[in-house]
Write an enzyme that holds these catalytic residues in place. Structure first.
Site, short mmCIF file in Angstrom:
data_model
loop_
_atom_site.label_atom_id
_atom_site.label_comp_id
_atom_site.label_asym_id
_atom_site.label_seq_id
_atom_site.Cartn_x
_atom_site.Cartn_y
_atom_site.Cartn_z
N ARG A 110 36.90 -21.63 -10.13
CA ARG A 110 37.70 -21.61 -11.36
C ARG A 110 38.96 -22.45 -11.17
NH1 ARG A 110 35.59 -19.25 -15.26
NH2 ARG A 110 37.47 -18.94 -16.48
N GLU B 271 24.30 -14.75 -14.15
CA GLU B 271 24.07 -16.14 -14.55
C GLU B 271 23.12 -16.85 -13.58
OE1 GLU B 271 28.32 -16.72 -16.89
OE2 GLU B 271 28.09 -17.64 -14.92
N LYS C 268 27.77 -29.88 -17.64
CA LYS C 268 27.38 -29.90 -19.05
C LYS C 268 26.84 -31.27 -19.48
CE LYS C 268 30.64 -26.25 -20.31
NZ LYS C 268 31.77 -25.90 -21.20
N HIS D 100 30.97 -25.55 -16.53
CA HIS D 100 31.09 -24.10 -16.75
C HIS D 100 31.10 -23.47 -15.38
CE1 HIS D 100 30.10 -19.94 -17.85
NE2 HIS D 100 29.29 -19.99 -16.80
N ASN E 1 34.00 -30.22 -21.93
CA ASN E 1 34.91 -30.11 -20.78
C ASN E 1 34.19 -30.13 -19.43
OD1 ASN E 1 33.84 -27.53 -20.69
ND2 ASN E 1 35.73 -26.50 -21.30
N PHE F 145 32.59 -20.82 -33.04
CA PHE F 145 32.12 -22.01 -32.33
C PHE F 145 30.75 -21.82 -31.67
CE2 PHE F 145 34.86 -19.66 -29.35
CZ PHE F 145 33.99 -19.49 -28.28
N ARG G 294 38.19 -30.80 -14.70
CA ARG G 294 38.42 -31.03 -16.13
C ARG G 294 39.52 -32.05 -16.39
NH1 ARG G 294 37.43 -24.73 -17.50
NH2 ARG G 294 35.18 -24.88 -17.91
N TYR H 292 25.15 -17.76 -23.71
CA TYR H 292 26.45 -17.66 -24.38
C TYR H 292 26.52 -16.51 -25.38
CZ TYR H 292 27.79 -22.04 -22.20
OH TYR H 292 28.11 -23.01 -21.28
N THR I 224 40.45 -24.71 -19.34
CA THR I 224 39.44 -25.08 -20.33
C THR I 224 39.86 -26.31 -21.12
OG1 THR I 224 38.75 -22.77 -20.51
CG2 THR I 224 38.12 -24.22 -22.30
#
Length: 140
Positions: free
Chosen positions: A87, A128, A11, A117, A114, A59, A104, A51, A93
């Site tokens: 993951r 995706e 990100k 993704h 964070n 949000f 993270r 998203y 998260t």
């Protein structure tokens, strides 16, 4: 165990702090291979489409604004049970709840910023990946 692919985004908070190499090292140390990678500037339309599942959430606007605020690195990762493995490597998260050694825990600044993704299922990974890569972009 099955070899599969998953999708990852580093990100804007990660690219702003020049963490691409450090995050990639954690990914590779976990046994995942980076078979596709590209640095892009996500458009508002791309962010809203990506998203869309969160469109009704309060949000959503903040999330799409953040994801378009700077460059991101989109990736295709490959390995044994890649979705679940990534993951696990990403961590919770909320970085305060993430396990030691996870991306993270090491790098995230907040729940909103964070660092990464990752796809939540093999089906979503395929969708995706298709949004940002063609088969010819992936070297497996």
């Amino acid at each position: 165990m099955a070899t599969e692919r998953t999708f990852s985004i580093l990100k804007p908070d990660a690219t702003r702090r020049n963490l691409t190499g450090a995050v990639n090292a954690v990914i590779e140390e976990a046994g995942l291979r980076i078979v596709g990678q590209r640095r892009i500037r996500m458009s508002q339309a791309q962010a809203e489409t990506f998203y869309e599942v969160h469109k009704e959430r309060p949000f959503f606007g903040e999330l799409t604004s953040f994801m378009t605020s700077g460059p991101v690195v989109v990736q295709v990762l490959e390995g044994e049970n890649a979705v679940a493995k990534y993951r696990e490597v990403m961590g919770a998260t909320n970085p305060a709840q993430a396990a030691d050694g996870t991306i993270r825990k090491k790098f995230a600044e907040s729940v909103g910023e964070n660092t990464v993704h990752g796809s939540d299922s093999a089906e979503n990974a395929k969708l995706e990946i298709a949004q940002f890569f063609q088969d010819s972009d992936i070297v497996g």
